[in-house]
Motif scaffolding. Structure first.
Motif, PDB file in Angstrom:
ATOM      1  N   ALA A 116       0.845  -1.198   0.000  1.00 26.66           N
ATOM      2  CA  ALA A 116       0.000   0.000   0.000  1.00 26.66           C
ATOM      3  C   ALA A 116       0.875   1.241   0.000  1.00 26.66           C
ATOM      4  CB  ALA A 116      -0.924   0.004   1.213  1.00 26.66           C
ATOM      5  N   GLY A 117       0.405   2.263  -0.691  1.00 24.38           N
ATOM      6  CA  GLY A 117       1.081   3.553  -0.666  1.00 24.38           C
ATOM      7  C   GLY A 117       2.008   3.832  -1.823  1.00 24.38           C
ATOM      8  N   PHE A 118       2.317   2.814  -2.652  1.00 23.05           N
ATOM      9  CA  PHE A 118       3.204   3.023  -3.794  1.00 23.05           C
ATOM     10  C   PHE A 118       2.376   3.485  -4.987  1.00 23.05           C
ATOM     11  CE2 PHE A 118       5.084  -0.116  -0.998  1.00 23.05           C
ATOM     12  CZ  PHE A 118       6.376   0.366  -0.845  1.00 23.05           C
ATOM     13  N   THR A 119       2.805   4.551  -5.626  1.00 25.98           N
ATOM     14  CA  THR A 119       1.959   5.172  -6.648  1.00 25.98           C
ATOM     15  C   THR A 119       2.136   4.586  -8.042  1.00 25.98           C
ATOM     16  OG1 THR A 119       3.627   6.896  -6.962  1.00 25.98           O
ATOM     17  CG2 THR A 119       1.837   7.347  -5.393  1.00 25.98           C
ATOM     18  N   THR A 120       3.249   3.915  -8.303  1.00 28.73           N
ATOM     19  CA  THR A 120       3.474   3.355  -9.642  1.00 28.73           C
ATOM     20  C   THR A 120       3.853   1.886  -9.530  1.00 28.73           C
ATOM     21  OG1 THR A 120       5.858   3.828  -9.710  1.00 28.73           O
ATOM     22  CG2 THR A 120       4.348   5.599 -10.402  1.00 28.73           C
TER      23      THR A 120
END
Length: 232
Positions: free
Chosen positions: A176-180
């Protein structure tokens, strides 16, 4: 006879004279014999007692909002406020190539790493795995938590059974929290050789993959990579 009476008389006179002589010497003197004490009572002595033990209870954090990207150690639960899932599961986060979705990019990165590790088995998308991965990503986003166990208590095995997928082996990566996709993939692979996320991606027994991505209303992303070897 006369002699005996004389002796008695002399003795009587001597006794009377002795009493008269000693009486002044003993006048005013009292002799008291105190009984020996049968027990001795000591005063209480102050002895330092053992210091009290102080038990500190660890603080409990209730519903912390995730501040940094989170990977998925097995059975770890991070509680966050419930949030609304954005309705964008079909088209995922675009990469630099607008024709390639985040799921496709993540799959390409995984297969490239497998090939570099001399694993010739390419992961192929599988609709039932995609279904389980997407549903779990949405469940995590909806409930603001990251866990291999769903909000209804279902495990990854349970989710595969529901989808009707029979397997020999299976593995699941979540984050969770990684944008790519590049970011989440890099973090999964940034482990020792026996790290669980890395091992899942490079396991040549796995042939099928399903990828899920869901966002909370505030844009916080949840990722799921489901892998499996189908049962012959």
């Amino acid at each position: 006879m006369r002699l005996g009476l004389a002796l008695l008389l002399v003795a009587g006179i001597s006794a009377v004279l002795g009493a008269i002589y000693l009486a002044p010497l003993l006048s005013g003197i009292q002799i008291t014999i105190a009984p020996l004490p049968t027990s001795v009572t000591l005063q209480n002595t102050a002895v330092p007692s053992t210091p009290p033990t102080v038990l500190a209870e660890a603080p409990t954090v209730t519903n912390p909002a995730p501040a940094t990207p989170t990977l998925s150690p097995s059975n770890e639960t991070t509680a966050t406020p419930a949030a609304t899932v954005t309705a964008t599961p079909a088209v995922l986060t675009p990469t630099s190539d607008p024709d390639v979705t985040a799921a496709e990019t993540l799959l390409q990165l995984s297969n490239a790493a497998r090939l570099a590790a001399q694993c010739e088995v390419e992961l192929k998308p599988e609709p039932r795995l995609t279904q389980t991965a997407q549903a779990h990503a949405e469940d995590m986003a909806r409930n603001g938590r990251i866990d291999h166990v769903g909000s209804d208590g279902a495990t990854y095995t349970d989710r595969l059974d529901r989808a009707g997928y029979t397997y020999t082996r299976r593995g699941e990566n979540i984050a969770a929290g990684f944008t790519t996709p590049s970011e989440v993939f890099a973090m999964w692979m940034d482990e020792p050789p026996d790290g669980p996320h890395r091992v899942n991606i490079l396991n040549c027994a796995y042939q099928h993959a399903g990828i899920g991505l869901a966002m909370r209303a505030d844009g916080y992303p949840y990722w799921v990579l489901d892998l499996a070897e189908p049962k012959p």
